[in-house]
Write a protein that holds these residues in place. Structure first.
Motif, PDB file in Angstrom:
ATOM      1  N   ALA A   2       0.840  -1.230   0.105  1.00  0.00           N
ATOM      2  CA  ALA A   2       0.055  -0.058   0.109  1.00  0.00           C
ATOM      3  C   ALA A   2       0.783   1.097   0.102  1.00  0.00           C
ATOM      4  N   LEU A   3       1.959   1.080   0.783  1.00  0.00           N
ATOM      5  CA  LEU A   3       2.771   2.482   0.728  1.00  0.00           C
ATOM      6  C   LEU A   3       3.589   2.582  -0.329  1.00  0.00           C
ATOM      7  N   ASP A   4       3.957   1.438  -1.303  1.00  0.00           N
ATOM      8  CA  ASP A   4       4.365   1.277  -2.437  1.00  0.00           C
ATOM      9  C   ASP A   4       3.523   2.042  -3.514  1.00  0.00           C
ATOM     10  N   TRP A   5       2.258   1.671  -3.287  1.00  0.00           N
ATOM     11  CA  TRP A   5       1.230   2.074  -4.466  1.00  0.00           C
ATOM     12  C   TRP A   5       0.880   3.678  -4.074  1.00  0.00           C
ATOM     13  N   LEU A   6       1.087   4.091  -2.914  1.00  0.00           N
ATOM     14  CA  LEU A   6       0.977   5.553  -2.336  1.00  0.00           C
ATOM     15  C   LEU A   6       2.174   6.276  -2.885  1.00  0.00           C
ATOM     16  N   GLN A   7       3.137   5.744  -3.668  1.00  0.00           N
ATOM     17  CA  GLN A   7       4.417   6.352  -4.044  1.00  0.00           C
ATOM     18  C   GLN A   7       5.374   6.918  -2.889  1.00  0.00           C
ATOM     19  N   GLN A   8       5.270   6.208  -1.764  1.00  0.00           N
ATOM     20  CA  GLN A   8       5.889   6.721  -0.498  1.00  0.00           C
ATOM     21  C   GLN A   8       7.349   6.122  -0.562  1.00  0.00           C
ATOM     22  N   ALA A   9       7.750   5.290  -1.545  1.00  0.00           N
ATOM     23  CA  ALA A   9       9.002   4.705  -1.501  1.00  0.00           C
ATOM     24  C   ALA A   9       9.345   3.923  -0.117  1.00  0.00           C
ATOM     25  N   PRO A  10       8.857   2.766  -0.023  1.00  0.00           N
ATOM     26  CA  PRO A  10       9.227   1.973   1.407  1.00  0.00           C
ATOM     27  C   PRO A  10      10.555   1.676   0.919  1.00  0.00           C
ATOM     28  N   PRO A  11      11.653   1.430   1.736  1.00  0.00           N
ATOM     29  CA  PRO A  11      12.655   0.660   1.634  1.00  0.00           C
ATOM     30  C   PRO A  11      12.364  -0.842   1.269  1.00  0.00           C
ATOM     31  N   ALA A  12      12.801  -1.666   0.560  1.00  0.00           N
ATOM     32  CA  ALA A  12      12.660  -3.032   0.350  1.00  0.00           C
ATOM     33  C   ALA A  12      12.766  -4.022   1.629  1.00  0.00           C
ATOM     34  N   GLU A  13      13.708  -3.564   2.371  1.00  0.00           N
ATOM     35  CA  GLU A  13      14.059  -4.347   3.580  1.00  0.00           C
ATOM     36  C   GLU A  13      13.077  -4.026   4.760  1.00  0.00           C
ATOM     37  N   LEU A  14      12.344  -3.107   4.594  1.00  0.00           N
ATOM     38  CA  LEU A  14      10.921  -2.931   5.373  1.00  0.00           C
ATOM     39  C   LEU A  14       9.978  -3.833   5.279  1.00  0.00           C
ATOM     40  N   ARG A  15       9.836  -4.437   4.233  1.00  0.00           N
ATOM     41  CA  ARG A  15       8.697  -5.411   3.884  1.00  0.00           C
ATOM     42  C   ARG A  15       8.542  -6.776   5.143  1.00  0.00           C
ATOM     43  N   SER A  16       9.671  -7.019   5.337  1.00  0.00           N
ATOM     44  CA  SER A  16       9.787  -8.119   6.513  1.00  0.00           C
ATOM     45  C   SER A  16       9.557  -7.730   7.779  1.00  0.00           C
ATOM     46  N   GLU A  17       9.439  -6.405   8.040  1.00  0.00           N
ATOM     47  CA  GLU A  17       9.262  -6.212   9.310  1.00  0.00           C
ATOM     48  C   GLU A  17       7.919  -5.953   9.795  1.00  0.00           C
ATOM     49  N   ASP A  18       7.467  -5.932  11.240  1.00  0.00           N
ATOM     50  CA  ASP A  18       6.412  -6.038  11.571  1.00  0.00           C
ATOM     51  C   ASP A  18       5.496  -4.702  11.388  1.00  0.00           C
TER      52      ASP A  18
END
Ligand code: GLU
Length: 303
Positions: free
Chosen positions: A258-274
């Motif tokens: 959802a953050l990626d879709w909203l173009q907030q550029a979340p870092p890839a490594e964040l995806r596995s966090e809680d």
């Protein structure tokens, strides 16, 4: 702005579980509120029993909680707000701003959906719909505002909408009436929601003006309308289009997507966090200005 002045909200209708499209609306309104140290309220818009799905409210609230989208204060249920809506209807009636109308759907659709005010002088019995009477002073019904995402928006209510329904013939309160009464009641300052509601906003701004006659100089509500998430067929994700419900256990991934879709550029490594870690990053880094002002964006996984 004074942070305590920010009050945002998410207002789901219990017509089914949250899907990706509703998650981005919930998440964007949550992050915008939290980024501004504001409050974030949840209101259940359960005023249309024929459209409701049993158990949907519980499911939606569990989905919000499991994604870490925790609201402030008590939930507000529109099904418990009839007295407030009736009071607003009585106020509009006594101010001469509403009238009963027994025109059927076919007649209104033959008018191209823009009601011509025929029943205004007809004094129809109360066993009918109620419409808001738009001002006859042309410029009063031209509503223009700067959307925080979509930019300048303008609508001439007289020529593009016409006198509109505030209580339906089946006695149910209209969405436009209930949402306006509640946004005023809850002192909502910012509304971030899907752009399927962009063309409803001038009606709500107009109704706010009609209902808020005591004008305590409250600042106008700010609106931001998000692009719509669409499926592979180019349709808005919705229950009618069989949008899949969010999968339990995939909250982190859902939030990241959802953050990626909203173009907030979340870092890839964040995806596995809680969820809490992802949300904390997202609150700090939230930038509404990164959201594109286009009408639609394909949902993740859409070819
Ligand atoms: N209850 C509406 C919906 O679920 C949203 C209303 C609003 O955000 O104003 O589509």
């Amino acid at each position: 702005m004074n942070p305590s002045a920010y009050i945002g909200r998410f207002a789901p209708s219990p017509t089914g579980p949250l899907h990706f499209g509703s998650l981005v609306c919930a998440l964007a309104s949550f992050l915008d509120a939290r980024h501004h140290q504001g409050q974030w309220l949840v209101r259940i818009e359960d005023i249309d029993p024929p459209r409701e799905i049993l158990g949907a409210t519980t499911t939606i609230l569990k989905q919000l909680e499991s994604h870490g989208l925790l609201w402030d204060g008590d939930l507000l249920y529109q099904s418990q707000r009839s007295d407030a809506y009736n009071a607003a209807l009585a106020q509009l009636r006594s101010d001469g701003l509403s009238y009963n109308c027994d025109c059927n759907r076919q007649r209104v659709s033959e008018l191209g959906g823009i009601y011509d005010g025929r029943c205004h002088q007809r004094h129809i019995s109360s066993d009918s719909a109620t419409r808001l009477r738009l001002s006859e002073h042309g410029t009063d019904s031209i509503i223009a505002f700067d959307d925080l995402i979509m930019g300048a928006y303008r609508q001439n209510l007289c020529s593009q909408v016409g006198d509109f329904v505030i209580r339906r013939r089946d006695r149910l309160f209209s969405y436009q009436l209930a949402v306006t009464v509640d946004d005023l009641f809850q002192n909502i300052s910012h509304i971030i929601r899907g752009s399927d509601l962009l063309d409803s906003t001038p009606r709500q701004l107009y109704l706010q003006r009609c209902l808020n006659t005591s004008a305590e100089h409250r600042p106008a509500v700010q609106y931001g309308h998000l692009p719509l998430a669409i499926n592979a067929e180019g349709q808005k994700l919705s229950k009618q289009n069989h949008a899949p419900a969010l999968v339990p256990g995939e909250e982190s991934s859902n939030l990241w997507l959802a953050l990626d879709w909203l173009q907030q550029a979340p870092p890839a490594e964040l995806r596995s966090e809680d969820s809490a870690t992802i949300l904390s990053w997202a609150i700090d880094n939230w930038a509404l200005a990164r959201i594109p002002s286009c009408a639609e964006i394909p949902a993740p996984g859409t070819a």
